[in-house]
Design a protein around this motif. Structure first.
Motif, PDB file in Angstrom:
ATOM      1  N   LEU A  87       0.802  -1.228   0.000  1.00  0.00           N
ATOM      2  CA  LEU A  87       0.000   0.000   0.000  1.00  0.00           C
ATOM      3  C   LEU A  87       0.832   1.273   0.000  1.00  0.00           C
ATOM      4  O   LEU A  87       0.274   2.373   0.067  1.00  0.00           O
ATOM      5  CB  LEU A  87      -0.931   0.000   1.222  1.00  0.00           C
ATOM      6  CG  LEU A  87      -1.959  -1.120   1.276  1.00  0.00           C
ATOM      7  CD1 LEU A  87      -2.719  -1.079   2.595  1.00  0.00           C
ATOM      8  CD2 LEU A  87      -2.929  -1.017   0.116  1.00  0.00           C
ATOM      9  N   VAL A 147       0.056   3.422  -3.297  1.00  0.00           N
ATOM     10  CA  VAL A 147      -1.301   3.502  -3.826  1.00  0.00           C
ATOM     11  C   VAL A 147      -1.934   4.831  -3.446  1.00  0.00           C
ATOM     12  O   VAL A 147      -1.767   5.329  -2.333  1.00  0.00           O
ATOM     13  CB  VAL A 147      -2.172   2.327  -3.312  1.00  0.00           C
ATOM     14  CG1 VAL A 147      -2.381   2.420  -1.810  1.00  0.00           C
ATOM     15  CG2 VAL A 147      -3.506   2.288  -4.038  1.00  0.00           C
ATOM     16  N   TYR A 173      -4.945   7.547  -2.591  1.00  0.00           N
ATOM     17  CA  TYR A 173      -6.162   7.463  -1.794  1.00  0.00           C
ATOM     18  C   TYR A 173      -7.363   7.267  -2.702  1.00  0.00           C
ATOM     19  O   TYR A 173      -7.528   7.965  -3.698  1.00  0.00           O
ATOM     20  CB  TYR A 173      -6.340   8.736  -0.966  1.00  0.00           C
ATOM     21  CG  TYR A 173      -7.561   8.717  -0.089  1.00  0.00           C
ATOM     22  CD1 TYR A 173      -7.567   8.022   1.102  1.00  0.00           C
ATOM     23  CD2 TYR A 173      -8.723   9.376  -0.488  1.00  0.00           C
ATOM     24  CE1 TYR A 173      -8.702   7.994   1.910  1.00  0.00           C
ATOM     25  CE2 TYR A 173      -9.859   9.360   0.305  1.00  0.00           C
ATOM     26  CZ  TYR A 173      -9.844   8.667   1.498  1.00  0.00           C
ATOM     27  OH  TYR A 173     -10.974   8.624   2.293  1.00  0.00           O
ATOM     28  N   ALA A 189      -7.477   1.828  -1.714  1.00  0.00           N
ATOM     29  CA  ALA A 189      -6.773   2.123  -0.468  1.00  0.00           C
ATOM     30  C   ALA A 189      -7.687   1.926   0.740  1.00  0.00           C
ATOM     31  O   ALA A 189      -7.282   1.331   1.749  1.00  0.00           O
ATOM     32  CB  ALA A 189      -6.230   3.546  -0.488  1.00  0.00           C
ATOM     33  N   ASP A 202      -7.575  -1.178   3.554  1.00  0.00           N
ATOM     34  CA  ASP A 202      -7.352  -0.888   4.969  1.00  0.00           C
ATOM     35  C   ASP A 202      -8.037  -1.936   5.832  1.00  0.00           C
ATOM     36  O   ASP A 202      -7.517  -2.338   6.881  1.00  0.00           O
ATOM     37  CB  ASP A 202      -7.885   0.507   5.313  1.00  0.00           C
ATOM     38  CG  ASP A 202      -7.599   0.880   6.762  1.00  0.00           C
ATOM     39  OD1 ASP A 202      -6.415   1.003   7.118  1.00  0.00           O
ATOM     40  OD2 ASP A 202      -8.560   1.037   7.532  1.00  0.00           O
TER      41      ASP A 202
END
Length: 206
Positions: free
Chosen positions: A168, A171, A173, A177, A181
Motif C-alpha cells: 500500500l 497507492v 487514496y 486504499a 485498509d
C-alpha cells in the motif's frame, strides 16, 4: 433463513452505537485534511474498526472448527454487515468523513470474510497481481471488480497468505486504499493474539 439456531451474539447494534457515542464525545477532528491524519484520539477509531474485525475473525474461527456451518457463518456476517454499514446520522464534517472511511474499510473486510467462507478464491493466488488488477479496475471506474479483487486478497490472507508490507506504500487514496485498509486490519489482527480462536462469541458492552 438459517435453519440451525445460533446462540452467540458476535456483534450487536448496542455495541456499535456505543462506539459511535464515544466518538461523538471525543469530538475528533482531522488535523491534516490532505493526508487524513488524525489527532491522538484517532486511536479510538482504529479500536472501533478493529473491534468489528475481531468479531468477524471469531466467526471465521468457529467456521473453521465446524462449530457453525457455512450457512450460519454467512448469516452472522450478514447481521454484522447490517449493523456496521447502516447509515450514520451526520455529526460533523470531520467525523462523518471518518465514519465513511471506516465503513468502506469494513466493507472490504466483510467481503473478504464472505469470499473466504464461500471458497470463492484461488488458494495459490498471487496477492501482488490481484492488487495490481484492483488498482487497474479503479482507474477504469470498475468498482465491482475492485471489490472482487480486494475480497480475494482478503480471503487469501484469511487462508494464511502474508500481506506484503510494501503493497500500500504507493497507492493513491481511493476505493482500493480504503477497502484494503480493512484487509490490513485483518492481517494485523491475525498476527496478534489468537485468543479469539477459542472465544465463545459473547461480548460485554464497550
Amino acid at each position: 433463513m438459517v435453519e440451525e439456531q445460533i446462540h452467540q451474539e458476535f456483534y450487536t447494534k448496542k455495541r456499535w452505537n456505543n462506539w459511535i457515542n464515544k466518538v461523538k464525545e471525543a469530538d475528533l477532528k482531522l488535523t491534516n485534511e490532505e493526508s487524513g491524519e488524525l489527532d491522538d484520539t484517532g486511536l479510538l477509531l482504529v479500536n472501533m474498526q478493529d473491534d468489528v474485525i475481531l468479531a468477524c475473525l471469531k466467526v471465521i474461527a468457529k467456521f473453521e472448527r465446524d462449530a457453525v456451518s457455512q450457512r450460519e457463518a454467512l448469516h452472522i456476517l450478514s447481521q454484522i454487515k447490517d449493523i456496521v454499514l447502516e447509515e450514520i446520522e451526520p455529526i460533523s464534517e470531520d467525523i462523518d468523513m471518518m465514519f465513511d472511511s471506516i465503513q468502506t474499510s469494513l466493507m472490504g473486510a466483510l467481503a473478504a470474510c464472505e469470499c473466504y467462507i464461500n471458497g470463492s478464491y484461488e488458494k495459490d493466488a498471487n496477492i501482488e497481481e490481484l492488487f495490481k488488477a484492483a488498482v487497474e479496475s479503479e482507474e477504469q471506474d470498475d468498482i465491482d471488480s475492485v471489490f472482487r479483487y480486494v475480497a480475494e486478497i482478503g480471503a487469501s490472507v484469511l487462508a494464511g497468505a502474508k500481506l506484503p508490507e510494501s503493497l500500500l506504500e504507493d497507492v493513491q487514496y481511493g476505493p482500493v486504499a480504503e477497502l484494503m485498509d480493512g484487509i490490513d486490519s485483518i492481517s494485523a489482527a491475525m498476527v496478534g493474539a489468537d485468543s479469539y480462536k477459542e472465544d465463545d462469541g459473547d461480548y460485554e458492552p464497550v
